[in-house]
Write an enzyme that holds these catalytic residues in place. Structure first.
Site, PDB file in Angstrom:
ATOM      1  N   ASN A 127       0.816  -1.080  -0.016  1.00  0.00           N
ATOM      2  CA  ASN A 127       0.112  -0.102   0.055  1.00  0.00           C
ATOM      3  C   ASN A 127       1.025   1.162   0.064  1.00  0.00           C
ATOM      4  OD1 ASN A 127      -1.375   2.322   2.034  1.00  0.00           O
ATOM      5  ND2 ASN A 127      -2.657   1.535   0.800  1.00  0.00           N
ATOM      6  N   ASP A 171      -4.597  22.909   6.346  1.00  0.00           N
ATOM      7  CA  ASP A 171      -4.944  21.777   5.571  1.00  0.00           C
ATOM      8  C   ASP A 171      -5.633  22.305   4.123  1.00  0.00           C
ATOM      9  OD1 ASP A 171      -5.629  19.102   4.712  1.00  0.00           O
ATOM     10  OD2 ASP A 171      -6.321  18.664   6.739  1.00  0.00           O
TER      11      ASP A 171
END
Length: 433
Positions: free
Chosen positions: A137, A243
């Site tokens: 992953n 963010d």
């Protein structure tokens, strides 16, 4: 083929004067986000350069994938349907540098914003192997420097979190900084847990991805920086962090990561992504577009393209390009898009002659083809995104809206077409100089 091979095909801005990673480097990186920038002299790190803006435009992303910008969705979608197993192995271009490194001394870790000074990697890709399936992953996770060889990693509840939970108290990982943009796009994509992002990256990279196995993990051979680390069972404060919305995120308890080994290429290029700016937005938004496209296509087969707009944080606002065949097609497409990406709170529908990635063209269509009382639909009390500071945090809901900026079907189409200067797209000023 790695980051360097891609960079050679661009025309980067190369800065040779000393640059401080505290504020100065991020400021210069965002001064012109239309082209890559290389920092040859990073203060405090004489043996390390830095690079930013590799995926800051859709043209650069298209170039990395070998397609036109308008074909990015098709390319990523096709790769997700048919990933390519990695068959090439090569010796690593990187070599062992230090055990238990003091990270901020070995690598430039920028401080981007001054209200809450935190040293962050925003370009770190984690490679982990599923203990049950053996599938690798790849996923982006921001890393805050805590001290010495300790980082605090933001880990949302997705595939890596699942692997970590099933692995027991600790998980050995590789943290990669600086790879070909095709690998970055793959790592940013929400892929099926039973399929490897390495295979997706290989397909996006035209089958040219080569890997090296170290400590049981497959690492892109051309990576600039690799940190072999352990996600511990210890938690610590992570944040605040700017963010995607370009506002401050909250502090959370997140896993502590201990870096055991640092490997780098000679004269490594430290990859820098400035939080909240164009690269961050593209890496978040572009991998979502094929999924939205597929779901809208099930509702309105004549959809042509989907773009999550940088002005909408590449997360909260989107544009769907379609060819309406019947009354109601645009609004149906809009409802499907909002359902496909629940974080989106505004979707604008445009005709095929309007470039959904061009904000001026979308605004022009909105100005000339839409009447608010007829063509705007609002939806109240819907589940939204935690990244939206305007949402009702107590209830976790927001209002959403659909803007139908397609040509009215009951009017003469010719009245809404943009007049063009004949031959303007076929001439260049250089030919007349």
């Amino acid at each position: 083929m790695g980051l360097r091979s891609f960079l050679e095909g661009t025309e980067p801005t190369v800065l040779t004067e000393p640059v401080d990673p505290r504020f100065e480097l991020p400021a210069l990186a965002t001064r012109d986000e239309t082209r890559p920038v290389v920092f040859d002299d990073v203060v405090g790190h004489p043996d390390v350069r830095a690079v930013a803006n590799l995926v800051s435009t859709r043209s650069l992303i298209g170039s990395a994938l070998g397609v036109e910008p308008s074909e990015i969705i098709d390319e990523v979608s096709s790769a997700m349907d048919d990933p390519s197993p990695v068959s090439r192995t090569e010796p690593a271009a990187f070599e062992h540098v230090a055990d238990d490194p003091t990270i901020a001394e070995e690598l430039p870790v920028p401080i981007y914003y001054d209200e809450h000074e935190r040293q962050y990697f925003a370009s770190t890709i984690v490679i982990a192997k599923d203990p049950d399936t053996g599938v690798h992953n790849l996923s982006f996770h921001r890393m805050m420097v805590q001290e010495d060889n300790r980082l605090v990693m933001r880990m949302v509840e997705r595939h890596l979190h699942d692997i970590y939970t099933r692995s027991g108290e600790e998980l050995d990982i590789a943290i990669v900084v600086g790879v070909h943009p095709a690998v970055e796009i793959a790592a940013a994509t929400s892929f099926s847990p039973d399929m490897s992002e390495l295979e997706l990256a290989n397909r996006l990279h035209g089958g040219e991805l080569a890997t090296t196995e170290i400590h049981g993990l497959q690492i892109p051979s051309e990576a600039e920086v690799v940190m072999f680390a352990t996600i511990t069972d210890e938690l610590a404060d992570e944040g605040p962090f700017v963010d995607l919305s370009r506002t401050w995120d909250k502090v959370r308890q997140q896993p502590v990561v201990e870096v055991n080994e640092l490997w780098t290429r000679p004269d490594p290029l430290a990859r820098v992504i400035v939080p909240g700016k164009r690269e961050h937005a593209h890496l978040m938004g572009i991998p979502q577009e094929p999924r939205i496209y597929r779901i809208v296509e099930n509702t309105v087969p004549t959809v042509r393209n989907v773009v999550l707009t940088p002005g909408g944080c590449s997360w909260l606002h989107g544009v769907v390009q379609l060819e309406p065949r019947a009354d109601g097609d645009p609004k149906n497409a809009g409802m499907a898009a909002l359902s496909a990406h629940p974080s989106m709170k505004k979707v604008t529908l445009v005709d095929p002659d309007v470039d959904p990635a061009d904000p001026d063209a979308v605004e022009w269509a909105t100005a000339t083809r839409m009447q608010p009382h007829e063509d705007i639909v609002t939806i109240e009390g819907a589940k939204g995104s935690s990244l939206d500071p305007s949402q009702n945090y107590e209830r976790g809901v927001t209002s959403k809206w659909i803007v139908d900026a397609t040509m009215p079907r009951d009017r003469d189409r010719e009245a809404f077409l943009e007049a063009t200067v004949p031959g303007a797209e076929d001439v260049s000023l250089e030919e007349y100089q």
